[in-house]
Write a protein that holds these residues in place. Structure first.
Motif, PDB file in Angstrom:
ATOM      1  N   THR A   4       0.841  -1.191   0.000  1.00 19.38           N
ATOM      2  CA  THR A   4       0.000   0.000   0.000  1.00 19.38           C
ATOM      3  C   THR A   4       0.878   1.243   0.000  1.00 19.38           C
ATOM      4  O   THR A   4       1.815   1.362   0.788  1.00 19.38           O
ATOM      5  CB  THR A   4      -0.912   0.012   1.236  1.00 19.38           C
ATOM      6  OG1 THR A   4      -1.741  -1.156   1.224  1.00 19.38           O
ATOM      7  CG2 THR A   4      -1.795   1.252   1.236  1.00 19.38           C
ATOM      8  N   SER A   5       0.583   2.174  -0.907  1.00 20.01           N
ATOM      9  CA  SER A   5       1.342   3.415  -0.998  1.00 20.01           C
ATOM     10  C   SER A   5       0.395   4.610  -0.901  1.00 20.01           C
ATOM     11  O   SER A   5      -0.700   4.588  -1.477  1.00 20.01           O
ATOM     12  CB  SER A   5       2.099   3.471  -2.336  1.00 20.01           C
ATOM     13  OG  SER A   5       2.613   4.775  -2.561  1.00 20.01           O
ATOM     14  N   PRO A   6       0.804   5.682  -0.216  1.00 19.75           N
ATOM     15  CA  PRO A   6      -0.031   6.890  -0.177  1.00 19.75           C
ATOM     16  C   PRO A   6      -0.086   7.603  -1.516  1.00 19.75           C
ATOM     17  O   PRO A   6      -0.864   8.544  -1.688  1.00 19.75           O
ATOM     18  CB  PRO A   6       0.650   7.748   0.881  1.00 19.75           C
ATOM     19  CG  PRO A   6       2.077   7.299   0.872  1.00 19.75           C
ATOM     20  CD  PRO A   6       2.027   5.828   0.599  1.00 19.75           C
ATOM     21  N   TRP A   7       0.716   7.153  -2.492  1.00 18.70           N
ATOM     22  CA  TRP A   7       0.746   7.765  -3.813  1.00 18.70           C
ATOM     23  C   TRP A   7      -0.139   6.998  -4.801  1.00 18.70           C
ATOM     24  O   TRP A   7      -0.069   7.246  -6.006  1.00 18.70           O
ATOM     25  CB  TRP A   7       2.179   7.847  -4.327  1.00 18.70           C
ATOM     26  CG  TRP A   7       3.067   8.593  -3.378  1.00 18.70           C
ATOM     27  CD1 TRP A   7       3.862   8.074  -2.405  1.00 18.70           C
ATOM     28  CD2 TRP A   7       3.188  10.014  -3.269  1.00 18.70           C
ATOM     29  NE1 TRP A   7       4.483   9.073  -1.696  1.00 18.70           N
ATOM     30  CE2 TRP A   7       4.097  10.271  -2.214  1.00 18.70           C
ATOM     31  CE3 TRP A   7       2.631  11.091  -3.969  1.00 18.70           C
ATOM     32  CZ2 TRP A   7       4.452  11.571  -1.834  1.00 18.70           C
ATOM     33  CZ3 TRP A   7       2.994  12.376  -3.602  1.00 18.70           C
ATOM     34  CH2 TRP A   7       3.884  12.606  -2.547  1.00 18.70           C
ATOM     35  N   ASP A  13       7.790   4.435  -4.458  1.00 24.60           N
ATOM     36  CA  ASP A  13       7.477   4.475  -3.035  1.00 24.60           C
ATOM     37  C   ASP A  13       7.288   3.063  -2.483  1.00 24.60           C
ATOM     38  O   ASP A  13       7.795   2.738  -1.400  1.00 24.60           O
ATOM     39  CB  ASP A  13       6.213   5.306  -2.802  1.00 24.60           C
ATOM     40  CG  ASP A  13       5.787   5.336  -1.349  1.00 24.60           C
ATOM     41  OD1 ASP A  13       6.364   6.130  -0.578  1.00 24.60           O
ATOM     42  OD2 ASP A  13       4.883   4.554  -0.971  1.00 24.60           O
ATOM     43  N   ARG A  21       9.396   1.224   0.462  1.00 25.37           N
ATOM     44  CA  ARG A  21       8.751   0.682   1.654  1.00 25.37           C
ATOM     45  C   ARG A  21       9.139  -0.768   1.902  1.00 25.37           C
ATOM     46  O   ARG A  21       9.205  -1.219   3.053  1.00 25.37           O
ATOM     47  CB  ARG A  21       7.229   0.805   1.546  1.00 25.37           C
ATOM     48  CG  ARG A  21       6.721   2.206   1.680  1.00 25.37           C
ATOM     49  CD  ARG A  21       5.224   2.359   1.538  1.00 25.37           C
ATOM     50  NE  ARG A  21       4.912   3.777   1.496  1.00 25.37           N
ATOM     51  CZ  ARG A  21       4.838   4.564   2.565  1.00 25.37           C
ATOM     52  NH1 ARG A  21       4.990   4.031   3.778  1.00 25.37           N
ATOM     53  NH2 ARG A  21       4.592   5.848   2.432  1.00 25.37           N
ATOM     54  N   GLU A  37       0.211  16.891   5.911  1.00 22.22           N
ATOM     55  CA  GLU A  37      -0.345  15.828   5.073  1.00 22.22           C
ATOM     56  C   GLU A  37       0.690  15.332   4.061  1.00 22.22           C
ATOM     57  O   GLU A  37       0.818  14.123   3.819  1.00 22.22           O
ATOM     58  CB  GLU A  37      -1.603  16.319   4.356  1.00 22.22           C
ATOM     59  CG  GLU A  37      -2.783  16.540   5.277  1.00 22.22           C
ATOM     60  CD  GLU A  37      -4.051  16.874   4.510  1.00 22.22           C
ATOM     61  OE1 GLU A  37      -4.055  16.708   3.265  1.00 22.22           O
ATOM     62  OE2 GLU A  37      -5.031  17.295   5.149  1.00 22.22           O
ATOM     63  N   ALA A  52       3.384  13.277   5.777  1.00 24.71           N
ATOM     64  CA  ALA A  52       2.943  11.909   6.069  1.00 24.71           C
ATOM     65  C   ALA A  52       3.119  11.011   4.852  1.00 24.71           C
ATOM     66  O   ALA A  52       3.496   9.839   4.982  1.00 24.71           O
ATOM     67  CB  ALA A  52       1.491  11.918   6.529  1.00 24.71           C
ATOM     68  N   LYS A  53       2.890  11.544   3.649  1.00 31.68           N
ATOM     69  CA  LYS A  53       3.061  10.759   2.430  1.00 31.68           C
ATOM     70  C   LYS A  53       4.530  10.508   2.114  1.00 31.68           C
ATOM     71  O   LYS A  53       4.875   9.542   1.424  1.00 31.68           O
ATOM     72  CB  LYS A  53       2.404  11.478   1.246  1.00 31.68           C
ATOM     73  CG  LYS A  53       0.894  11.590   1.349  1.00 31.68           C
ATOM     74  CD  LYS A  53       0.304  12.441   0.243  1.00 31.68           C
ATOM     75  CE  LYS A  53       0.383  11.769  -1.107  1.00 31.68           C
ATOM     76  NZ  LYS A  53      -0.319  12.546  -2.154  1.00 31.68           N
ATOM     77  N   ASP A 108       6.836   9.674   4.230  1.00 29.80           N
ATOM     78  CA  ASP A 108       7.487   8.973   5.321  1.00 29.80           C
ATOM     79  C   ASP A 108       8.511   7.934   4.865  1.00 29.80           C
ATOM     80  O   ASP A 108       9.572   7.780   5.459  1.00 29.80           O
ATOM     81  CB  ASP A 108       6.445   8.298   6.229  1.00 29.80           C
ATOM     82  CG  ASP A 108       5.609   7.253   5.504  1.00 29.80           C
ATOM     83  OD1 ASP A 108       5.437   7.351   4.278  1.00 29.80           O
ATOM     84  OD2 ASP A 108       5.114   6.329   6.171  1.00 29.80           O
TER      85      ASP A 108
END
Length: 292
Positions: free
Chosen positions: A30-33, A74, A78, A278, A281-282, A284
């Motif tokens: 899972t990626s925030p992008w 990303d 991770r 925000e 946080a992405k 990180d």
């Protein structure tokens, strides 16, 4: 200080997995992008951690423009990737770089215009150097593995990244070759290389030649059927090259001698009290080392 090596391979057209991995499994990251192109194949090859991401997804579902480049880089970060090897099909502007040859790219000209090219933006501005966008240490390993596999490989070359999905006109092809001095042309290494640098990942690009683009007087326009036939042969060669990488890169690695893993030192310009929570946080995984 050492850390475990994790070699991440991003496979291009015709390459949707790699062979011989121990404990192989497809993993969702899972990626925030956004969602990456596909699940990531993880395992070990000769005792070294490996990850494989099909750039276009299994079944080739993403066009060059629509590849989720930020999510892909990303997600690999991770997972703990230390080294990223990009494998992609390309056209050649040089007679000597013939279909079936591999080129270890060291420079890019970015002509893409419809893609998100940075993890950073308003709220956390950063300027990262891509003067030398590939890692010579990784290039050395790729060259040695290619030669050991019997592949005709060229060290060094400039890759023209075009938006696509159409191929070049004859006029464009001649400009890229004769005026700009490019060596190969493709649609996917940008912004991938820029994002890898922002993520402080060592990055090497292996361009697999499938055709002569449209400049060559004896070869005419790009022929999809011929490209596909060459892709099959190139895919086998690429798998052989990848199998030779663990022995050359080792299970542990120290800091990159070229500073790829420290690319964000002094790069972030936005004052700490002005940074967007925000966006932080992405960032990180990509920038956690410098953002704390």
């Amino acid at each position: 200080m050492t850390q475990d090596t994790l070699i991440a391979v991003i496979g291009g057209s015709g390459i949707y997995d790699i062979d011989g991995l121990d404990d192989a499994s497809w993993t969702s990251v899972t990626s925030p992008w956004g969602a990456p192109s596909d699940q990531i194949l993880t395992g070990r090859l000769n005792g070294v951690k490996m990850a494989f991401l099909p750039r276009h997804g299994r079944g080739h579902v993403h066009s060059p423009t629509d590849v989720p480049y930020r999510a892909n880089i990303d997600a690999l970060k991770r997972l703990g990737a230390t080294d990223v090897i990009s494998v992609s099909a390309c056209g050649s502007f040089r007679e000597a770089m013939a279909p079936g040859d591999f080129v270890i790219v060291d420079q890019f000209i970015d002509r893409t215009f419809a893609r998100d090219k940075s993890f950073f933006s308003s709220g956390c501005v950063a300027h990262v150097s891509v003067a030398h966008p590939t890692c010579p240490r990784l290039g050395d390993a790729c060259e040695a593995a290619a030669r050991a596999a019997g592949i005709n490989v060229h060290r060094g070359g400039t890759y023209l990244a075009m938006e696509g999905p159409q191929f070049s006109s004859v006029a464009e092809s001649k400009i890229y070759r004769e005026v700009w001095g490019c060596d190969v042309i493709g649609m996917t290494n940008m912004p991938e290389a820029k994002l890898a640098r922002e993520a402080e990942l060592c990055y090497a690009s292996i361009a697999m030649v499938t055709d002569y683009d449209s400049w060559h007087p004896d070869h005419g326009a790009v022929d999809i059927a011929e490209i596909i036939a060459t892709l099959h042969g190139n895919s086998d060669k690429a798998r052989s090259l990848v199998k030779g990488l663990p022995a050359r890169l080792g299970a542990e690695r120290t800091a990159c001698p070229h500073g790829c893993d420290r690319a964000l030192d002094n790069a972030i310009m936005t004052a700490p009290d002005k940074r967007d929570p925000e966006l932080l946080a992405k960032l990180d995984a990509v920038a956690g080392r410098v953002l704390g």
